[in-house]
Design an enzyme around this catalytic site. Structure first.
Site, PDB file in Angstrom:
ATOM      1  NE  ARG A   1      -5.442   4.326  -0.797  1.00  0.00           N
ATOM      2  CZ  ARG A   1      -6.650   4.216  -1.364  1.00  0.00           C
ATOM      3  NH1 ARG A   1      -7.673   4.870  -0.859  1.00  0.00           N
ATOM      4  NH2 ARG A   1      -6.832   3.448  -2.414  1.00  0.00           N
TER       5      ARG A   1
ATOM      6  CD  GLU B   1     -13.280  -6.813 -11.875  1.00  0.00           C
ATOM      7  OE1 GLU B   1     -13.030  -6.113 -10.880  1.00  0.00           O
ATOM      8  OE2 GLU B   1     -13.550  -8.026 -11.825  1.00  0.00           O
TER       9      GLU B   1
HETATM   10  P1  AMP Z   1      -5.168  -0.048 -10.867  1.00  0.00           P
HETATM   11  O1  AMP Z   1      -5.508   0.998 -11.867  1.00  0.00           O
HETATM   12  O2  AMP Z   1      -5.993  -1.295 -11.000  1.00  0.00           O
HETATM   13  O3  AMP Z   1      -3.675  -0.371 -10.857  1.00  0.00           O
HETATM   14  O4  AMP Z   1      -5.558   0.511  -9.449  1.00  0.00           O
HETATM   15  C1  AMP Z   1      -4.724   1.396  -8.784  1.00  0.00           C
HETATM   16  C2  AMP Z   1      -5.492   2.384  -7.951  1.00  0.00           C
HETATM   17  O5  AMP Z   1      -6.576   1.778  -7.236  1.00  0.00           O
HETATM   18  C3  AMP Z   1      -4.560   2.980  -6.932  1.00  0.00           C
HETATM   19  O6  AMP Z   1      -4.751   4.385  -6.954  1.00  0.00           O
HETATM   20  C4  AMP Z   1      -4.969   2.363  -5.608  1.00  0.00           C
HETATM   21  O7  AMP Z   1      -5.112   3.365  -4.647  1.00  0.00           O
HETATM   22  C5  AMP Z   1      -6.300   1.680  -5.850  1.00  0.00           C
HETATM   23  N1  AMP Z   1      -6.319   0.233  -5.504  1.00  0.00           N
HETATM   24  C6  AMP Z   1      -6.510  -0.782  -6.359  1.00  0.00           C
HETATM   25  N2  AMP Z   1      -6.531  -1.956  -5.736  1.00  0.00           N
HETATM   26  C7  AMP Z   1      -6.327  -1.694  -4.422  1.00  0.00           C
HETATM   27  C8  AMP Z   1      -6.228  -2.515  -3.233  1.00  0.00           C
HETATM   28  N3  AMP Z   1      -6.350  -3.842  -3.288  1.00  0.00           N
HETATM   29  N4  AMP Z   1      -5.995  -1.893  -2.059  1.00  0.00           N
HETATM   30  C9  AMP Z   1      -5.888  -0.545  -2.004  1.00  0.00           C
HETATM   31  N5  AMP Z   1      -5.970   0.276  -3.072  1.00  0.00           N
HETATM   32  C10 AMP Z   1      -6.195  -0.290  -4.282  1.00  0.00           C
END
Ligand code: AMP
Length: 177
Positions: free
Chosen positions: A65, A102
């Site tokens: 995205r 996680e």
């Molecule tokens: P993080 O590495 O945990 O910051 O996760 C970020 C990535 O996961 C991004 O590329 C987002 O597209 C996706 N992502 C994580 N959590 C969500 C959520 N609650 N809704 C949509 N996309 C998410």
């Protein structure tokens, strides 16, 4: 840092999907925002205005995205677009960076020749959650001896404290939850 603009049109066009992709997760679905001409252009414009033309050489979009937002941002900057993809998707020689999820690890890759030393790079993604993805993106940019000029997100999930992982970088988010 929050980008200052009339965000109500954007808040109204983000949809919560409960228990997706797994139980307990509230997925922030930006497809209504992307499908609304005013919301989509507002999101892209807000990021471009916030950083300013002439400040960025390359915009890195994070699969998948992030690509959708990053490409029009790059176009408006007159900058190049560089995809940062999941392992095994890019055809030429790559540099990779693994990071913790996680219960798992993930790997992001960029083409070895995608960034040049000294490039001023803006990293763009849809959501900042735990920050692991964003941090891995910063590491890949810096391993290419390019400079992280900043990071821009449509959505920041503040309760997951992803900002801590990119402490010290100039990051901006359009919407906070
Ligand atoms: P993080 O590495 O945990 O910051 O996760 C970020 C990535 O996961 C991004 O590329 C987002 O597209 C996706 N992502 C994580 N959590 C969500 C959520 N609650 N809704 C949509 N996309 C998410």
């Amino acid at each position: 840092m929050r980008i200052e603009f009339d965000s109500s049109i954007l808040y109204d066009s983000v949809r919560d999907i409960e228990d997706f992709p797994k139980p307990g997760v509230t997925f922030k679905d930006i497809t209504p925002l992307l499908g609304d001409p005013a919301a989509f252009s507002s999101a892209v414009d807000a990021i471009v205005i916030s950083f300013g033309r002439g400040t960025i050489d390359k915009v890195v979009g994070i699969e998948a995205r992030g690509f959708i937002i990053a490409a029009p941002v790059a176009y408006h900057f007159g900058a190049g677009f560089v995809p940062l993809r999941k392992a095994g998707k890019l055809p030429a020689a790559t540099v990779e960076e693994s990071y913790e999820l996680e219960y798992d690890t993930a790997t992001l890759e960029v083409h070895s020749d995608g960034l040049a030393p000294g490039d001023r790079v803006l990293i763009v993604d849809d959501v900042l959650a735990t920050g692991g993805t964003a941090r891995a993106a910063c590491n890949l940019v810096e391993r290419a001896r390019a400079t992280v000029a900043g990071l821009a997100f449509v959505i920041e999930l503040e309760f997951l404290k992803g900002a801590r992982k990119i402490d010290g970088y100039d990051f901006r988010s359009l919407l906070k939850y």
